[in-house]
Design an enzyme around this catalytic site. Structure first.
Site, PDB file in Angstrom:
ATOM      1  CG  PHE A  81      -0.706  11.465   4.441  1.00  0.00           C
ATOM      2  CD1 PHE A  81      -0.197  12.337   5.390  1.00  0.00           C
ATOM      3  CD2 PHE A  81      -1.119  11.987   3.221  1.00  0.00           C
ATOM      4  CE1 PHE A  81      -0.090  13.701   5.131  1.00  0.00           C
ATOM      5  CE2 PHE A  81      -1.020  13.342   2.957  1.00  0.00           C
ATOM      6  CZ  PHE A  81      -0.500  14.198   3.900  1.00  0.00           C
ATOM      7  CE  LYS A 154     -14.447  22.179  -2.685  1.00  0.00           C
ATOM      8  NZ  LYS A 154     -14.494  21.841  -4.095  1.00  0.00           N
ATOM      9  CG  HIS A 184     -13.782  27.701   0.301  1.00  0.00           C
ATOM     10  ND1 HIS A 184     -13.514  26.567  -0.420  1.00  0.00           N
ATOM     11  CD2 HIS A 184     -14.014  28.680  -0.610  1.00  0.00           C
ATOM     12  CE1 HIS A 184     -13.588  26.836  -1.708  1.00  0.00           C
ATOM     13  NE2 HIS A 184     -13.893  28.107  -1.844  1.00  0.00           N
ATOM     14  CE  LYS A 188     -15.879  32.330  -1.654  1.00  0.00           C
ATOM     15  NZ  LYS A 188     -14.700  33.186  -1.782  1.00  0.00           N
ATOM     16  CD  GLU A 222     -14.226  27.784 -10.558  1.00  0.00           C
ATOM     17  OE1 GLU A 222     -13.045  27.910 -10.223  1.00  0.00           O
ATOM     18  OE2 GLU A 222     -14.862  26.723 -10.440  1.00  0.00           O
ATOM     19  CG  ASP A 241     -14.417  20.601  -7.663  1.00  0.00           C
ATOM     20  OD1 ASP A 241     -13.853  20.354  -6.579  1.00  0.00           O
ATOM     21  OD2 ASP A 241     -14.090  21.566  -8.380  1.00  0.00           O
ATOM     22  CG  HIS A 246     -18.486  25.432  -3.083  1.00  0.00           C
ATOM     23  ND1 HIS A 246     -17.967  25.219  -1.825  1.00  0.00           N
ATOM     24  CD2 HIS A 246     -17.410  25.446  -3.920  1.00  0.00           C
ATOM     25  CE1 HIS A 246     -16.650  25.114  -1.903  1.00  0.00           C
ATOM     26  NE2 HIS A 246     -16.296  25.241  -3.157  1.00  0.00           N
ATOM     27  CE  LYS A 329     -12.926  24.109 -12.067  1.00  0.00           C
ATOM     28  NZ  LYS A 329     -12.154  24.890 -11.102  1.00  0.00           N
ATOM     29  CE  LYS A 334     -12.988  34.365  -8.498  1.00  0.00           C
ATOM     30  NZ  LYS A 334     -13.129  32.930  -8.225  1.00  0.00           N
TER      31      LYS A 334
END
Length: 470
Positions: A81, A154, A184, A188, A222, A241, A246, A329, A334
């Protein structure tokens, strides 16, 4: 029928393997694209055969004929890169592949890389004229003119300052209409359904305010820990994150003012205006007990794997309504869901009044759908109340093979639709919210793997009014 050359930078990574190649496969299977080619590029000494083979186990509804078509149209170019001399090789393979497959020149560049690489990759793609800046609207949208569009995965930066730098730089080189900052979750089905459920149903829209809604919970939990993402995750943690992108996007989609029209500009204007009004009231952070023993994690790491926030939106519609966000986490299950709790009605019963109010729940994963909880009479008893659900099961109604998030996102890029992509001001406003949090002033509470999170989550609301729905 759409035609496109996909150029995936970071093609040997997990995202390409698990999401991008399976999404392109499904677009081919569903005949959403007919003429195409894929060029993978990464620093690794790999091959087209190897990257496809690594992705094969993530393909659903495998069909040997479609797989062979994918193999015949996929190529690989080793690319450092940061090495300027490698980019002419990438340009040459793109030109050769387009000529071989008789493609018109539409190109989708997907940066499936860490955000620290965005600036350099963008610079060298532009410098070598691999991606050219669109000058006018025709080049951006008219099918008679080939387009080049660039997708940024992201997270977009690591704080407000870094996001501003990236935005400022790429906007010098490319037109905003070419730029697709991805989240993403916006691809959904049930997230994109939120606005339509609200704005096309008379029974909901008049109630969507502080006169009728008591509180809102947004949950993204999750079961897995950090898996093999240690190096990345330890730099970011749950706030950067998941919450910054989100969860704040889910908040914006759920609470924005009605857009004047259902267009990309109007939707993104409405989300941006909403994010400007968000204020943090309280934050609880946690870390699962075995986190510092995970691969690539510093033994003294203070990175949070759990975050719960109490927010308010300072506008007329939502004044004094608390919004609770929870993510983590290694939790007990989930789930991604949004719960709108309505206010209690005045009870007219002499006894057995309802103990809780109505809820509208939007289940994003794993059981896609939404349901409304109502109070109803218990059979055989004069004035006893029970809770009943009126529900919509998405896979039951539309089947189990609805398009996945990345299929929807890639198809929207091909079609030039930016509605479910995040604009530069939204990114920066989201980082501004997260940058308010000084983690050095907060405790980091430990919790067991497989639990609901740290027990100190009750400190989020000192009045103890919140009852978590998941």
């Amino acid at each position: 029928m759409a035609e496109c050359t996909f150029v995936i930078l970071g093609a040997t990574g997990d995202l390409a393997k698990r999401k991008l190649f399976p999404a392109i496969y499904k677009l081919i299977k569903d005949k959403k694209i007919k003429k195409f080619a894929i060029i993978g590029a990464a620093n690794s000494n790999s091959s087209a055969e190897k990257i496809l083979e690594n992705s094969k186990k993530f393909i659903k509804q495998y069909n040997s004929k479609i797989w062979e078509s994918l193999k015949k149209s996929t190529y690989y170019q080793q690319l450092n890169f940061y090495n300027t001399q490698d980019y002419p090789k990438l340009k040459k393979i793109i030109e050769d592949v387009e000529k071989k497959h008789k493609l018109y020149g539409n190109k989708l560049f997907y940066l499936a890389t860490l955000p620290e690489h965005f600036k350099k990759i963008t610079e060298l793609l532009s410098k070598n004229k691999i991606v050219k800046k669109h000058i006018n609207k025709k080049e951006c949208s008219d099918c008679k003119h080939p387009w080049s569009r660039i997708v940024y995965e992201k997270p977009f930066g690591h704080n407000l300052k870094s996001a501003q730098k990236i935005n400022k730089y790429i906007l010098k080189l490319f037109h905003e209409k070419q730029i697709y900052r991805i989240d993403h979750y916006l691809g959904k089905e049930l997230v994109s359904n939120i606005t339509l459920v609200r704005f096309t149903n008379k029974i909901f829209e008049p109630l969507w305010n502080n006169k009728n809604i008591d509180s809102v919970q947004i949950i993204l939990s999750e079961k897995l820990g950090i898996d093999s993402r240690g190096k990345f995750y330890d730099k970011y943690g749950a706030l950067k994150d998941v919450v910054q992108n989100h969860m704040l996007q889910m908040l914006a989609v759920t609470t924005m003012e009605p857009p004047k029209k259902y267009t990309a500009k109007e939707i993104r204007d409405a989300k941006s205006n909403l994010l400007e009004q968000v204020k943090i009231d309280n934050v609880i952070l946690g870390q699962y007990q075995e986190y510092t023993k995970e691969k690539d994690i510093n033994l003294k790491s203070k990175t949070e794997t759990f975050a719960a926030l109490k927010l308010f939106i300072n506008n007329k519609r939502w004044k004094n309504v608390p919004f609770y966000l929870k993510t983590g986490k290694a939790l007990d299950k989930k789930e991604a869901s949004i719960h709108l709790k309505f206010k209690m009605v005045k009870c007219i019963l002499s006894k057995s009044c309802p103990t809780d109010s109505n809820y509208l729940t939007i289940k994003i994963t794993p059981e896609e759908g939404f349901f409304l909880e109502l109070n109803a009479k218990l059979p055989g008893v004069k004035d006893k109340i029970t809770t009943v659900k009126m529900d919509f099961c998405h896979p039951c109604t539309f089947g189990p093979n609805s398009p996945g998030a990345y299929e929807m996102l890639l198809l929207d890029v091909i079609n030039g639709d930016q509605s479910i992509f995040v604009r530069s001001d939204e990114i920066e406003l989201s980082w501004k919210i997260i940058d308010q949090i000084d983690k050095n002033k907060l405790n980091l509470y430990k919790y067991k793997k497989g639990s609901k999170g740290p027990k100190e989550i009750e400190l989020l609301d000192p009045n103890k009014k919140i009852i978590w729905r998941a």
